[in-house]
Design a protein around this motif. Structure first.
Motif, PDB file in Angstrom:
ATOM      1  N   ASN A 187       0.824  -1.210   0.000  1.00 12.71           N
ATOM      2  CA  ASN A 187       0.000   0.000   0.000  1.00 12.71           C
ATOM      3  C   ASN A 187       0.856   1.258   0.000  1.00 12.71           C
ATOM      4  N   PHE A 245       0.348   3.941  -2.774  1.00  9.83           N
ATOM      5  CA  PHE A 245       0.005   5.328  -2.441  1.00  9.83           C
ATOM      6  C   PHE A 245       1.261   6.108  -2.056  1.00  9.83           C
ATOM      7  N   ILE A 298       0.895   9.940  -2.102  1.00  6.14           N
ATOM      8  CA  ILE A 298       0.130  10.464  -0.961  1.00  6.14           C
ATOM      9  C   ILE A 298       0.962  10.394   0.310  1.00  6.14           C
ATOM     10  N   TRP A 332      -5.623  10.336   1.977  1.00  7.28           N
ATOM     11  CA  TRP A 332      -6.253   9.037   1.730  1.00  7.28           C
ATOM     12  C   TRP A 332      -7.778   9.124   1.911  1.00  7.28           C
ATOM     13  N   PRO A 382      -4.566   2.219   4.132  1.00 13.60           N
ATOM     14  CA  PRO A 382      -5.853   2.862   3.811  1.00 13.60           C
ATOM     15  C   PRO A 382      -6.798   1.995   2.992  1.00 13.60           C
ATOM     16  N   SER A 383      -6.350   0.836   2.530  1.00  8.48           N
ATOM     17  CA  SER A 383      -7.181   0.029   1.636  1.00  8.48           C
ATOM     18  C   SER A 383      -8.144  -0.892   2.366  1.00  8.48           C
TER      19      SER A 383
END
Length: 692
Positions: free
Chosen positions: A281, A285, A288, A313, A363-364
């Motif tokens: 992740n 990301f 971000i 996120w 965040p997923s």
């Protein structure tokens, strides 16, 4: 006459034992004569029978045809009494009229007799039982004498019988004398009461007497023996089964050890897989993550005092798409972990709720997932035990979730018996442990109760702290009764220093200042808003200041010693939530139902927000809650679609005092208190001058 003597001899043998004379049989000629007479009588009776067969009709009988005689008329016999009255009425006090009774007693008594039975517990029954017991004690002495007399009498009677038989053989004249002697020698009736014989047809009495029913013990012994046999057979089967099991265990010992090692490997792999997932992740990301860590908006230098919010996120879960974010709370120990409560503010569409825990590192997908039967309305982490989460539900229950346990159900939950709320719980707050070191938290609900919940011996024990009752909120009841209406609590907050002091916001727009020490009185009442108070919270630095927001579009800052607000801000839309920042006493943020987030800094601009930014699209979506991260310059915002968006504050929104040459910048709570006091004094000055 030999024939007559023979007849007498037979009569003496077959006669009764009492010795009484029986008349001799008549001769055969006489018997034949009698048979002829009987036959003649029978012949006469035949004619009488034939004569009786003729039908005799009463004079008033109806003459019916053969068809009418053959017709069958059925009569149904019922248990109803034909003489029972069918028109009984009773007066009904409910309907104030006479009503017929549907049920009529059909029982008819044909015979009744008053008995002479006496209850054993009555006085007369006790007296009779005492008499019987005394008579039974005296009986053995008398019965011994009576039995000896009866034996003598029986001997005399037997001798008398033999004598009578001899005399009958000699002649019929002596029979009368023997009978007179036997009657004369009979003993007088004794005064002893005869023993009562058991009634063999009274089955209840026979069953209750163990002497007459010895089979009970035999049946019991048979059952016990059967049970012992069954237990022995089970033990034999177990012993037989254990022998091959031991052999199998020896053979499969290596396999079991391998399975245990596999379970340990799975736990290790799960930890490694979680770390790998976070790394993937982070790569996905990466841009971000770089913005979160390093990006500072350089354009703030050219915006004078205004700032921006940088989206980071977006947290979402498939099962929460149709649920609204109803509560957000950061974990006090792990600064990247936060809990989100899901429910529904649409009271016509209530269903299940969910509790999810997300981390900024992944965040997923959520770290923890808990589902509930009712929607979650509020939640709060415990400061001393960060793995405990207090939750309030739409159905009025409260619960405690333990993140250390692998179950999806709450560890402790209230119920109707333990004093749950009757309406939705809008806010829960942990408080310090009580005197016995039991965990303690408070809840507020629309039913007007502020309740203290204490965890005692794995059970939630409730105590009503205060009941909200609006001033002048009385309703006219039936027959002129005045009904007191309870206030509806929507939010509350406890003072950071004074443990007993807390504020409660209501649906009527009032804010009550209350104390735990007074359960029937309020310390003060603020006429704060015209609509429901959605949030109220104390300033984390200043002991006198608190903030409130309402659906009447306003945010107000108060000094709890003054009844009028210090600052009032109109945000042109209903305000859903407002929070103080953890790093400054003058910074706060609010969200409105038009999808905007507003960030204020009173030390820079007392009149307008430094940042007003659209966070979610306006199309059928509203922002519900906002929270500052306790460490990072990040805020998280929840909406009605079940999404949580994280945003980074630009430098202008978290501006710190500038360093001067040769002077150290002062930091700490004292500086923050002084900064807010300076602003409050500016507002108070005109009032003080007018007062002078």
């Amino acid at each position: 006459m030999p024939a007559k003597a023979g007849d007498r001899h037979r009569q003496g043998q077959s006669g009764p034992s009492g010795g009484k004379a029986v008349p001799p049989r008549p001769p055969k000629a006489v018997s034949r004569k009698r048979d002829e007479d009987v036959s003649m009588e029978a012949g006469d009776g035949v004619d009488e029978w034939a004569a009786a067969k003729t039908l005799v009709k009463p004079p008033d009988q109806l003459e019916l045809t053969e068809a009418e005689l053959k017709e069958e008329i059925t009569r149904i016999l019922t248990a109803n009494n034909p003489h029972a009255p069918q028109n009984i009425v009773r007066y009904s006090f409910k309907k104030r009229a006479y009503k017929p009774i549907n049920y009529v007693d059909q029982m008819a008594v044909h015979f009744s007799l008053n008995g002479n039975m006496i209850p054993k517990d009555s006085d007369e029954g006790r007296r009779q039982s005492i008499r019987l017991s005394t008579a039974a004690e005296k009986a053995p002495v008398e019965t011994s004498a009576v039995t000896s007399e009866e034996a003598e009498i029986k001997d005399e009677a037997s001798t008398g019988n033999t004598q009578a038989a001899g005399e009958e053989e000699a002649g019929g004249s002596g029979t009368a004398e023997t009978t007179e002697r036997a009657e004369a020698e009979e003993p007088p009736p004794s005064g002893v009461k005869e023993q009562k014989l058991a009634n063999q047809f009274n089955f209840t009495e026979r069953a209750s007497r163990t002497l007459n029913n010895p089979m009970q013990w035999e049946i019991y012994d048979a059952y016990v023996e059967e049970l012992q046999k069954m237990e022995r057979s089970k033990e034999k089967e177990k012993s037989k089964a254990q022998v091959p099991k031991r052999e199998e265990e020896k053979k499969k010992g290596r396999r079991l050890t391998s399975l245990e090692s596999q379970s340990d490997d799975i736990t290790k792999i799960s930890k490694a897989a979680k770390i790998m997932e976070r790394m993937v992740n982070q790569n996905t990301f990466d841009d971000i993550a770089q913005d979160f860590k390093y990006f500072e908006d350089a354009s703030d230098e050219y915006r004078d005092q205004e700032g921006t919010l940088l989206p980071l996120w977006k947290f979402q879960y498939d099962k929460t798409k149709r649920l609204a974010v109803t509560a957000i709370s950061w974990n006090p120990k792990y600064k990247d972990l936060f809990a989100v409560g899901y429910g529904s503010y649409d009271f016509l569409k209530q269903g299940q709720g969910m509790l999810l825990l997300y981390t900024l590192k992944n965040p997923s997908f959520p770290e923890y997932v808990f589902s509930s039967e009712s929607g979650i309305m509020c939640l709060d982490f415990n400061n001393d035990h960060p793995y405990l989460v207090a939750v309030g539900f739409y159905d009025g229950n409260v619960a405690i979730y333990n993140l250390k346990k692998a179950t999806s159900q709450p560890s402790y939950k209230s119920s109707a018996n333990s004093g749950k709320h009757t309406e939705p719980v809008w806010q829960v707050k942990w408080q310090k442990d009580d005197m016995d070191n039991n965990l303690n938290f408070f809840s507020v609900s629309s039913d007007g109760r502020i309740v203290s919940w204490t965890l005692v011996k794995n059970e939630l024990v409730h105590t009503d702290v205060i009941k909200l009752s609006g001033e002048g909120t009385t309703m006219q009841g039936p027959e002129g009764l005045q009904l007191q209406m309870l206030g509806s609590g929507t939010s509350f907050d406890f003072h950071k220093k004074i443990d007993n002091l807390f504020l409660v916001g209501t649906e009527e727009g009032k804010i009550y200042k209350c104390s735990k020490c007074y359960s029937s009185q309020f310390l003060d009442v603020f006429e704060a808003h015209h609509m429901a108070v959605d949030s109220v919270s104390w300033n984390p630095y200043h002991l006198k200041v608190f903030i409130s927001c309402s659906s009447d579009w306003t945010v107000k800052i108060w000094d709890h010693t003054i009844k009028t607000p210090m600052f009032v801000y109109d945000l042109n839309s209903a305000v859903g939530d407002v929070v103080w920042s953890p790093y400054s006493s003058t910074v706060f943020a609010a969200v409105t139902t038009d999808g905007k987030a507003h960030v204020f800094d009173l030390s820079i601009n007392k009149y307008e927000a430094l940042c007003t930014q659209l966070v979610v699209a306006k199309k059928k979506n509203k922002i519900t809650h906002i929270q500052f991260n306790p460490v990072y310059p990040v805020i998280i915002v929840g909406d009605e679609r079940g999404h949580v968006t994280s945003l980074k504050l630009s430098p202008n929104l978290r501006r710190m005092p500038k360093e001067k040459k040769g002077q150290e910048v002062k930091k700490g709570p004292e500086v923050e208190i002084a900064k807010l006091d300076k602003l409050l004094n500016l507002v108070r000055d005109p009032e003080t001058k007018a007062g002078k």
